[in-house]
Design an enzyme around this catalytic site. Structure first.
Site, mmCIF file in Angstrom:
data_model
loop_
_atom_site.group_PDB
_atom_site.id
_atom_site.type_symbol
_atom_site.label_atom_id
_atom_site.label_comp_id
_atom_site.label_asym_id
_atom_site.label_seq_id
_atom_site.Cartn_x
_atom_site.Cartn_y
_atom_site.Cartn_z
ATOM 1 C CD GLU A 37 5.822 4.447 2.002
ATOM 2 O OE1 GLU A 37 6.740 4.060 2.766
ATOM 3 O OE2 GLU A 37 5.906 5.455 1.278
ATOM 4 N NE ARG B 162 -4.831 14.948 -2.298
ATOM 5 C CZ ARG B 162 -4.383 15.760 -3.241
ATOM 6 N NH1 ARG B 162 -5.246 16.366 -4.050
ATOM 7 N NH2 ARG B 162 -3.083 15.967 -3.397
ATOM 8 C CG HIS C 84 5.411 6.720 7.493
ATOM 9 N ND1 HIS C 84 6.135 7.209 6.426
ATOM 10 C CD2 HIS C 84 5.372 5.378 7.332
ATOM 11 C CE1 HIS C 84 6.515 6.203 5.643
ATOM 12 N NE2 HIS C 84 6.045 5.084 6.172
ATOM 13 N NE ARG D 287 13.928 17.279 7.788
ATOM 14 C CZ ARG D 287 14.536 18.018 6.867
ATOM 15 N NH1 ARG D 287 15.614 18.721 7.179
ATOM 16 N NH2 ARG D 287 14.069 18.054 5.626
ATOM 17 C CB ALA E 74 23.726 14.531 3.975
ATOM 18 C CB ALA F 157 -17.813 -18.265 1.826
ATOM 19 C CD GLU G 117 -18.175 -22.635 4.798
ATOM 20 O OE1 GLU G 117 -18.892 -22.022 5.608
ATOM 21 O OE2 GLU G 117 -17.295 -23.438 5.133
ATOM 22 C CB THR H 189 -30.144 -17.827 3.811
ATOM 23 O OG1 THR H 189 -29.806 -17.735 2.425
ATOM 24 C CG2 THR H 189 -31.179 -18.926 3.990
ATOM 25 C CG ASN I 201 -23.448 -16.149 8.212
ATOM 26 O OD1 ASN I 201 -22.804 -16.909 7.482
ATOM 27 N ND2 ASN I 201 -22.891 -15.458 9.189
#
Length: 607
Positions: free
Chosen positions: A100, A105, A164, A194, A241, A498, A500, A518, A520
């Site tokens: 969670e 902010r 939520h 609620r 409750a 990466a 590789e 370069t 990529n």
């Protein structure tokens, strides 16, 4: 970046093919043979034995091996609803966890939280959830809103996500509008609450809902079975409750109204939850009930959370914490030990299959607990050669342009309005279902590194083109720059190289030093197993094939209109071919040079 680069036109690229592994009954690897790099695509095969046409596996891998992570994987679970994933785990005996988070902010906090999604998502949570803060405009398009953070986790980080939704300070119409927006964004899971009162006491919502049960009923009435719905349970009973028994009856009402599973409030003793679970089952609650775990991380955060939840901390915990309340490290270590002990008792009971962690947007304590429990498993296998979105409409997507592999969030952002996606089958690249690759700005265009760090890496001042070349070379080689700082990112790639790329590191460093920059690349791979820790992807039992390719940035120092950027791709030893220009490997583009267009036939452009 145009339609040709991603199109699925006949003759535009070779059909992806699958090659069977040795031995009968093994699943097939998914490989792709790309043609000229201007149309190069990476993706998976379709229609091969052992693989379903949607890219999922029909092989016999166990749930633990192939269904662990929430990130969409190449098996049937990629299409499962969250409640089905839970059922699958329970039936197979696999243990799982979820996380969670709460919305930040500030915009800087949003960028940092997205990075945390990526890091903590690597451990394999079944899902994450994002809380709803009524005071923070949670349903808006602000980058810090609950809605946008949940959408980001789902669409850009590839995480199954629960949003939520509370009744607090909202009318029925507002809630309905938020739910429609969540649906448009691809979110399919809602935690119906609620919510906490804005003041000391709950103020009745005249045109809204005052109980989570009514919110669940509304979601089912308006959206039928589209959403999987989670509700909250209270192992010690809700503080408002009338009694513990009365609260159990209210929980059953929420489940009967249409809730699919329950996540509980935090607690401090395992026996508290186990008794609550037995009591729920005794009154006929049969859906999954997930214990909420809070690793104590600091004295003040514990006091604040206890105040909000109106829980009582056991005296034996107080006796340990009070003497060390000013020592955050000591409290965190104690909290980790306490959480590990309690979680082991829960899992060893045989009644608990999953654990939900309240992270407070921190990762150290939660990750350590998960590692000690053996639940944190960073799977080196990649389901596809690029990061996947968890949006349901992208389930069939199993092909992307190769030069977008290192910028998945930007690619997803630019293609979010498409009605269909390349999926490895033959089709018409001019289909109106494909949108144009436009809006040339990145989603959350902000580096993870602070400005001071970027200046150290890239230099306080650029004295010439060699300054730029040096930044690229140091990024590729990993060597410190002239000021002794390592370059760990570039403006369009905020992540380290990466693994590789190490296979090409020396060659890339040489060409970058000479000014062929370069941005990529991929090495030549000829029959590596799909389980290879560096280049492997997809189910086990197959082989990976790919051509060497490098995407280069050619810089012109001329003023406009001659000062333009030319992106070009080099594939193997063949002449570079793209929709813009043709340059042979190893050559330099100089300002003002005429470069013949290869795809247009006979015309020329300035570079």
């Amino acid at each position: 970046g145009g339609r040709e680069a991603r199109g699925r036109r006949e003759g535009g690229r070779a059909r992806p093919r699958s090659f069977p592994a040795a031995g009968p009954g093994r699943s097939l690897a998914m490989v792709n043979e790309s043609c000229s790099s201007s149309n190069g695509m990476v993706g998976s095969s379709n229609g091969a034995a052992g693989l379903r046409s949607d890219g999922s596996s029909s092989g016999g891998e166990s749930s633990k091996d192939s269904s662990r992570c929430s990130t969409p994987v190449l098996d049937a679970e990629r299409h499962d609803r969250l409640r089905e994933k839970m059922r699958r785990r329970q039936e197979s005996g696999d243990k799982w966890f979820s996380l969670e988070f709460f919305p930040p902010r500030t915009s800087n906090g949003a960028v940092n939280l997205i990075s945390r999604f990526d890091r903590m998502g690597a451990g394999g949570p079944l899902f994450i959830d994002v809380t709803w803060h009524p005071a923070g405009d949670p349903g808006s398009d602000k980058e810090t809103s609950s809605m946008m953070m949940a959408s980001t986790a789902l669409n850009y980080c590839g995480l199954e996500t629960v949003l939520h939704m509370t009744c607090c300070n909202q009318t029925r119409e507002m809630i309905t509008a938020h739910l429609h927006k969540a649906k448009r964004l691809g979110l399919k899971n809602i935690m119906a609450l609620r919510g906490d009162p804005m003041g000391d006491e709950w103020q009745e919502e005249v045109d809204g809902f005052n109980y989570a049960t009514d919110l669940v009923k509304h979601i089912r009435a308006e959206f039928e079975d589209y959403f999987d719905i989670c509700v909250a349970g209270y192992p010690k009973g809700h503080p408002e409750a009338e009694s513990y028994i009365d609260d159990l009856k209210h929980l059953k009402e929420k489940v009967s109204a249409g809730a699919d599973f329950v996540i509980t409030q935090l607690f401090f003793r395992s026996e508290t939850f186990l008794q609550f679970l037995k009591d729920c089952q005794a009154i006929g609650i049969t859906c999954p009930i997930v214990p909420g775990i809070f690793p104590i991380q600091g004295y003040h955060s514990l006091r604040q959370l206890v105040k909000l939840s109106k829980l009582e901390v056991p005296q034996e915990i107080k006796d340990i914490i009070e003497p060390i309340k000013d020592n955050d490290a000591a409290i965190r270590n104690y909290g980790i030990e306490l959480a590990v002990t309690m979680c082991r008792e829960l899992l060893d009971s045989g009644l608990v299959h999953g654990l939900h962690f309240y992270t407070l947007n921190r990762e150290v304590a939660t990750v350590e607990v998960l590692r000690r429990l053996g639940l944190w498993k960073e799977d080196p296998r990649r389901p596809l050669p690029w990061a996947i979105s968890a949006n349901p409409k992208r389930r069939v997507e199993d092909v992307r342009p190769i030069f977008w592999a290192s910028r998945p969030k930007s690619y997803i952002y630019r293609t979010q309005e498409w009605d269909e996606f390349p999926n490895g089958r033959w089709g018409n690249s001019s289909s109106p279902a494909f949108g144009e690759l436009k809006d040339y700005y990145l989603f959350y265009l902000k580096s993870k590194s602070p400005r001071e760090e970027l200046l150290k890496m890239w230099g306080e001042e650029l004295t010439g083109e060699q300054s730029v070349f040096e930044v690229f070379r140091c990024y590729i080689s990993g060597e410190p720059n002239r000021n002794g700082h390592k370059v760990t990112c570039l403006p369009w790639n905020d992540d380290p190289l990466a693994a590789e790329t190490n296979l090409l590191k020396e060659e890339l460093a040489k060409v970058n030093k000479r000014g062929i920059l370069t941005i990529n690349s991929q090495p030549n791979i000829n029959g590596k197993p799909s389980t290879d820790p560096i280049v492997g992807w997809g189910p086990s039992g197959g082989y990976v094939f790919q051509k060497v390719s490098s995407l280069c940035l050619c810089l012109s120092l001329c003023p406009p209109p001659l000062g333009i950027l030319v992106l070009c791709t080099v594939a193997g030893e063949e002449p570079l071919q793209s929709s813009t220009c043709s340059v042979r490997r190893g050559s330099r583009c100089h300002p003002g040079t005429l470069i013949p267009r290869t795809s247009g036939g006979g015309c020329a452009e300035k570079a």
